[in-house]
Enzyme design. Structure first.
Site, PDB file in Angstrom:
ATOM      1  N   ASP A  37       9.492   3.915  13.132  1.00 26.18           N
ATOM      2  CA  ASP A  37      10.138   2.794  13.820  1.00 26.18           C
ATOM      3  C   ASP A  37      11.540   2.488  13.277  1.00 26.18           C
ATOM      4  O   ASP A  37      12.536   2.728  13.941  1.00 26.18           O
ATOM      5  CB  ASP A  37       9.224   1.549  13.861  1.00 26.18           C
ATOM      6  N   ASP A  66       1.481   4.856   1.801  1.00 24.01           N
ATOM      7  CA  ASP A  66       1.158   5.756   2.912  1.00 24.01           C
ATOM      8  C   ASP A  66       1.750   7.123   2.614  1.00 24.01           C
ATOM      9  O   ASP A  66       2.821   7.243   2.016  1.00 24.01           O
ATOM     10  CB  ASP A  66       1.746   5.209   4.213  1.00 24.01           C
ATOM     11  N   ASP A  86       0.857  -1.191   0.000  1.00 28.41           N
ATOM     12  CA  ASP A  86       0.000   0.000   0.000  1.00 28.41           C
ATOM     13  C   ASP A  86       0.889   1.235   0.000  1.00 28.41           C
ATOM     14  O   ASP A  86       2.107   1.134   0.137  1.00 28.41           O
ATOM     15  CB  ASP A  86      -0.946   0.001   1.206  1.00 28.41           C
TER      16      ASP A  86
HETATM   17  P1  ATP Z   1       3.737  -2.662   5.003  1.00 28.95           P
HETATM   18  O1  ATP Z   1       2.606  -1.712   4.684  1.00 28.95           O
HETATM   19  O2  ATP Z   1       4.475  -3.177   3.846  1.00 28.95           O
HETATM   20  O3  ATP Z   1       3.340  -3.713   5.970  1.00 28.95           O
HETATM   21  P2  ATP Z   1       4.853  -0.318   6.209  1.00 28.95           P
HETATM   22  O4  ATP Z   1       6.276  -0.006   6.598  1.00 28.95           O
HETATM   23  O5  ATP Z   1       4.239   0.562   5.190  1.00 28.95           O
HETATM   24  O6  ATP Z   1       4.845  -1.827   5.801  1.00 28.95           O
HETATM   25  P3  ATP Z   1       2.648   0.366   7.865  1.00 28.95           P
HETATM   26  O7  ATP Z   1       2.103  -0.376   9.035  1.00 28.95           O
HETATM   27  O8  ATP Z   1       1.839   0.524   6.649  1.00 28.95           O
HETATM   28  O9  ATP Z   1       4.025  -0.318   7.539  1.00 28.95           O
HETATM   29  O10 ATP Z   1       3.077   1.790   8.418  1.00 28.95           O
HETATM   30  C1  ATP Z   1       3.532   2.827   7.572  1.00 28.95           C
HETATM   31  C2  ATP Z   1       4.696   3.536   8.201  1.00 28.95           C
HETATM   32  O11 ATP Z   1       4.290   4.149   9.431  1.00 28.95           O
HETATM   33  C3  ATP Z   1       5.868   2.654   8.592  1.00 28.95           C
HETATM   34  O12 ATP Z   1       6.725   2.446   7.513  1.00 28.95           O
HETATM   35  C4  ATP Z   1       6.517   3.456   9.682  1.00 28.95           C
HETATM   36  O13 ATP Z   1       7.273   4.510   9.162  1.00 28.95           O
HETATM   37  C5  ATP Z   1       5.323   4.065  10.400  1.00 28.95           C
HETATM   38  N1  ATP Z   1       4.860   3.217  11.514  1.00 28.95           N
HETATM   39  C6  ATP Z   1       3.869   2.295  11.463  1.00 28.95           C
HETATM   40  N2  ATP Z   1       3.695   1.712  12.644  1.00 28.95           N
HETATM   41  C7  ATP Z   1       4.601   2.269  13.482  1.00 28.95           C
HETATM   42  C8  ATP Z   1       4.904   2.108  14.851  1.00 28.95           C
HETATM   43  N3  ATP Z   1       4.260   1.220  15.596  1.00 28.95           N
HETATM   44  N4  ATP Z   1       5.883   2.882  15.383  1.00 28.95           N
HETATM   45  C9  ATP Z   1       6.535   3.790  14.627  1.00 28.95           C
HETATM   46  N5  ATP Z   1       6.289   3.974  13.331  1.00 28.95           N
HETATM   47  C10 ATP Z   1       5.336   3.241  12.753  1.00 28.95           C
HETATM   48 MG    MG Z   2       2.246   0.492   4.518  1.00 26.79          MG
END
Ligand code: ATP
Ligand code: MG
Length: 449
Positions: free
Chosen positions: A154, A74, A72
């Protein structure tokens, strides 16, 4: 190739990580607009033209840099959630702990988060920030600028931004270098960051498996000691995380990392305990279920959390079932009692919504019914809406070492066979386990012995 743009400064003993911004210009990286969802681009352009900063961030940028397809996209912006909503009529604000905007385009949702800052900026504003005694962030709605936002994320590789004003990659935390070294590194002091949000420990396991990255030593080291902080996370959130852990096509390696880091025990304590006690097939069953799930996902076949939970909780349920049978409780009530007990203790850790626990129980119940295949009952069973899942579950149990006396093979032949074969198979059941034994009346003896 990217190395010359990396200027991460590492100095001083007190603060091990100090950061400076590196901007990687468009001709020095492989991210292009063509790979980005047109809807995400629309959001970026709209926010920019309304005078706000807006960037693609997180998994979208990380996965594109790695040459993968992002799950996705963001977006991070300096517009507040309300200001974002004002720009789109297809926008909804969600979340209390972490408020953000969802911009909907048909089935695609673009998540837009306002830049966050450290809680020191909160001025004791309980509406925007709240922290528990263990250091857990209960509400994270203190807004800030892009740099502050980067350092609140994170992992370094999740803190890379891509903008459509200059098409550069903005790296505040050394994420590009870690990406090149395939290293998962928490930003800041790992223990503090895990205390702020213990789910980050699960995310470490998930990304390490998904990206095939190593977890940096300092990032991995505190996890086994802090894993118990997961007990402070609402079961509903852990359920969502479990789905992400096990339904992303890399469940099997994720499970191995979760076990290695002592995290699995706080998600499925009863299963973890049985595995540790050397239960004859618990580990095999879980690994096999996760491997099958990965194969299905990678072949674009549907998977259901009900089946996964059925497998994850079967060893504990079956153990209780056997105990109740020994106590003289008839099979189906014994199974109901065992399932309920296992579910009741599981939901203290991960939620298990009814729409999944119900089919899970049906899969289990069919495990008791599938051996009874005499006469018409085989056909009736084969028409049960949960038959296919229950049959797959039989195969899974056999593959993990349970001896079901050829039950899977029988049902395979029954399904594949023509009318004649079916009749023959059913006749073969005449004397066998499928035959209903005459009901024995239970005698109660109230006399003292
Ligand atoms: P994917 O969508 O592929 O699972 P993602 O890295 O995009 O991985 P998401 O859960 O969509 O993960 O979150 C988007 C972004 O928001 C992350 O890349 C990170 O920068 C931030 N983020 C999400 N959850 C946390 C958290 N618990 N603590 C700190 N930052 C976070
Ligand atoms: Mg994501």
């Amino acid at each position: 190739m990217l190395k010359k743009f990396i200027g991460m400064i590492r100095s001083g003993t007190k603060s091990p990580q100090r950061f400076s911004l590196n901007i990687i210009p468009r001709d020095q990286h492989n991210v292009s607009r063509k790979q980005i969802s047109p809807n995400a681009l629309k959001v970026l352009y709209r926010l920019n033209s309304a005078g706000y900063e807006a960037f693609l961030v997180g998994g979208g940028v990380r996965d594109l840099l790695l040459g993968e397809h992002p799950k996705d996209f963001d977006i991070a912006t300096n517009a507040t959630p309300e200001q974002v909503r004002a720009q789109f009529n297809n926008c909804r604000l969600i979340g209390r702990r972490f408020r953000l905007a969802h911009v909907r385009f048909g089935r695609e949702i673009i998540e837009v988060a306002t830049f966050r800052a450290s809680h020191q900026k909160a001025d004791d504003d309980a509406h925007s920030a709240a922290t528990s005694d263990s250091g857990q962030i209960l509400r994270d709605n203190v807004y800030g600028n892009q740099e502050e936002d980067a350092l609140r994320r994170d992992f370094t590789v999740n803190a890379l931004y891509y903008g459509v004003k200059d098409f550069g990659i903005y790296d505040y935390a050394g994420g590009i270098q870690d990406l090149e070294n395939r290293l998962l590194r928490l930003i800041g002091d790992p223990e503090t960051r895990y205390r702020e949000d213990p789910v980050r420990m699960l995310r470490a396991a998930r990304f390490a498996a998904k990206l095939d990255f190593n977890i940096e030593d300092k990032t991995a080291a505190p996890i086994p000691r802090l894993a118990q902080l997961l007990l402070n996370i609402p079961p509903a959130r852990l359920f969502e995380e479990v789905l992400k852990l096990f339904l992303s096509g890399k469940a099997e390696p994720t499970f191995a990392i979760l076990r290695e880091l002592d995290l699995f025990k706080f998600l499925f304590p009863s299963t973890d305990q049985l595995i540790n006690e050397g239960h004859p097939y618990a580990q095999k069953l879980v690994v096999q279920a996760l491997t099958n799930t990965d194969q299905r996902i990678n072949a674009d076949k549907p998977v259901t959390p009900a089946f996964l939970f059925a497998a994850l909780l079967w060893p504990a349920t079956q153990q209780l079932l056997l105990r109740y049978l020994e106590d003289g409780i008839p099979p189906i009530p014994a199974l109901h009692k065992a399932s309920q007990k296992v579910i009741d203790s599981q939901v203290k850790h991960t939620a298990l919504p009814k729409r999944f626990s119900q089919p899970m129980k049906e899969i289990w119940e069919l495990q008791l019914r599938l051996p009874r295949r005499r006469g018409k009952s085989a056909q009736t069973l084969a028409e049960h809406p949960r038959f296919r899942a229950a049959y797959d579950f039989v195969l899974l149990r056999e593959a993990s070492g349970e001896d079901l006396q050829g039950l899977g093979k029988w049902w395979t032949e029954f399904q594949e066979g023509d009318e004649k074969t079916r009749q023959k198979l059913q006749q073969g059941q005449g004397q066998g386990e499928g035959k209903r034994r005459p009901r024995r009346r239970r005698r109660y003896n109230n006399k003292p012995r």
